[in-house]
Design a protein around this motif. Structure first.
Motif, short mmCIF file in Angstrom:
data_model
loop_
_atom_site.label_atom_id
_atom_site.label_comp_id
_atom_site.label_asym_id
_atom_site.label_seq_id
_atom_site.Cartn_x
_atom_site.Cartn_y
_atom_site.Cartn_z
N LYS A 138 0.82 -1.21 0.00
CA LYS A 138 0.00 0.00 0.00
C LYS A 138 0.86 1.26 0.00
O LYS A 138 0.46 2.30 -0.53
CB LYS A 138 -0.92 -0.01 1.22
N ALA A 139 2.03 1.16 0.61
CA ALA A 139 2.90 2.33 0.68
C ALA A 139 3.92 2.36 -0.46
O ALA A 139 4.96 2.98 -0.36
CB ALA A 139 3.64 2.35 2.02
N ALA A 140 3.61 1.66 -1.56
CA ALA A 140 4.54 1.58 -2.68
C ALA A 140 4.78 2.95 -3.30
O ALA A 140 3.92 3.83 -3.24
CB ALA A 140 4.01 0.62 -3.74
N GLN A 141 5.96 3.09 -3.89
CA GLN A 141 6.34 4.34 -4.55
C GLN A 141 5.31 4.72 -5.60
O GLN A 141 4.79 3.90 -6.34
CB GLN A 141 7.71 4.14 -5.20
N ALA A 142 5.01 6.01 -5.70
CA ALA A 142 3.92 6.47 -6.56
C ALA A 142 4.31 6.57 -8.02
O ALA A 142 3.49 6.31 -8.90
CB ALA A 142 3.42 7.83 -6.07
N SER A 143 5.53 6.99 -8.33
CA SER A 143 5.89 7.23 -9.72
C SER A 143 7.34 6.84 -10.00
O SER A 143 8.15 6.69 -9.07
CB SER A 143 5.67 8.70 -10.07
N GLU A 144 7.65 6.72 -11.28
CA GLU A 144 9.00 6.37 -11.71
C GLU A 144 9.96 7.51 -11.44
O GLU A 144 9.60 8.68 -11.55
CB GLU A 144 8.96 6.05 -13.21
N ARG A 145 11.18 7.19 -11.06
CA ARG A 145 12.18 8.22 -10.82
C ARG A 145 13.55 7.74 -11.25
O ARG A 145 13.83 6.53 -11.24
CB ARG A 145 12.20 8.65 -9.35
N THR A 146 14.41 8.66 -11.64
CA THR A 146 15.78 8.38 -12.02
C THR A 146 16.70 9.21 -11.14
O THR A 146 16.48 10.41 -10.98
CB THR A 146 16.02 8.73 -13.50
N TYR A 147 17.70 8.58 -10.56
CA TYR A 147 18.57 9.32 -9.65
C TYR A 147 20.01 8.84 -9.78
O TYR A 147 20.29 7.75 -10.29
CB TYR A 147 18.09 9.21 -8.21
N PHE A 148 20.92 9.68 -9.32
CA PHE A 148 22.35 9.41 -9.33
C PHE A 148 22.71 8.66 -8.05
O PHE A 148 22.32 9.06 -6.96
CB PHE A 148 23.11 10.74 -9.40
N SER A 149 23.45 7.58 -8.18
CA SER A 149 23.84 6.78 -7.03
C SER A 149 25.31 6.41 -7.14
O SER A 149 25.71 5.64 -8.03
CB SER A 149 22.98 5.51 -6.96
N PHE A 150 26.14 6.99 -6.27
CA PHE A 150 27.58 6.71 -6.30
C PHE A 150 27.93 5.74 -5.19
O PHE A 150 27.72 6.04 -4.01
CB PHE A 150 28.38 8.00 -6.15
N PRO A 151 28.47 4.58 -5.52
CA PRO A 151 28.85 3.58 -4.50
C PRO A 151 30.19 3.92 -3.85
O PRO A 151 31.24 3.41 -4.24
CB PRO A 151 28.92 2.28 -5.29
N TRP A 152 30.15 4.79 -2.84
CA TRP A 152 31.38 5.26 -2.21
C TRP A 152 32.18 4.12 -1.59
O TRP A 152 33.41 4.10 -1.65
CB TRP A 152 31.05 6.30 -1.14
N ALA A 153 31.49 3.16 -0.98
CA ALA A 153 32.19 2.05 -0.34
C ALA A 153 32.98 1.24 -1.36
O ALA A 153 34.13 0.85 -1.10
CB ALA A 153 31.19 1.16 0.40
N ALA A 154 32.39 0.99 -2.51
CA ALA A 154 33.08 0.24 -3.55
C ALA A 154 34.27 1.02 -4.10
O ALA A 154 35.34 0.46 -4.34
CB ALA A 154 32.11 -0.10 -4.69
N ALA A 155 34.09 2.33 -4.28
CA ALA A 155 35.19 3.17 -4.78
C ALA A 155 36.36 3.15 -3.80
O ALA A 155 37.53 3.02 -4.20
CB ALA A 155 34.70 4.60 -4.99
#
Length: 201
Positions: A167-184
């Motif tokens: 019921k609390a699912a995300q309402a709409s599609e979104r695109t975002y930047f995600s930098f994996p600092w731990a992996a870097a």
């Protein structure tokens, strides 16, 4: 905080990190996955012995800069290969394309198609592609046989999750930047530690 469980499509659980919801790697291109592991190991086998022998770095500046350059190269390869995947939660399907993440609620997905690569077709008409499962000339000639299992897996997960979204699912599609600092940081240290060993021990 709940655990996030990353699953390889054939190998099962791979690792766990803290998060607020479960996320499963539904599919990752096997050739990309192998390339993302083999290439860093080759770099390490070639560079680390030379660093330990003192052939590549001779002072603190070299110890700090050399792994920055080499680590950046390997990290970029890792981003495009191993990290690029398609993942699922009960709320949404997420397409990881290197540093960009396309998060699509199940209710917004109209179809998962195989045409010039794998595409997630939204009800709005928008198509979201995957770096790992993009189109190619060879694939267009052969009909993308290696992609068909991935599409079947994605459709099966959609059947499991998409029929009854939270019921609390995300309402709409979104695109975002995600930098994996731990992996870097991990890739940097992977190549930096031999230099520090050579310099101080």
């Amino acid at each position: 905080m709940e655990k996030i469980q990353f699953l390889h499509p054939r190998m099962g659980p791979m690792c766990q990190v803290g998060t607020s919801k479960f996320e499963q790697v539904v599919t990752r291109k096997s050739s990309f996955a192998v390339f993302g592991v083999v290439v860093p190991l080759v770099f390490a086998l070639m560079a680390d012995p030379a660093v330990l022998a003192g052939d590549l770095v001779h002072d603190l500046v070299g110890v700090l800069l050399f792994p920055l350059i080499l680590g950046a190269m390997v990290f970029t390869i890792w981003l495009v290969t191993w990290r690029s995947s398609i993942r699922a939660t009960p709320d949404a399907l997420s397409v990881y394309n290197a540093l960009l993440v396309h998060e699509i609620p199940w209710k917004e997905i109209r179809e998962i198609e195989l045409e010039d690569g794998i595409k997630i077709v939204l009800k709005s008409g928008k198509r979201v592609g995957s770096v790992a499962y993009g189109g190619s000339l060879l694939g267009s000639i052969t009909g993308y046989p290696s992609y068909k299992k991935a599409v079947q897996r994605l459709r099966a997960v959609r059947e499991d999750y998409g029929q009854d979204p939270p019921k609390a699912a995300q309402a709409s599609e979104r695109t975002y930047f995600s930098f994996p600092w731990a992996a870097a940081a991990a890739w940097y240290l992977f190549f930096a530690i031999p230099g520090f060993i050579h310099l101080y021990f």
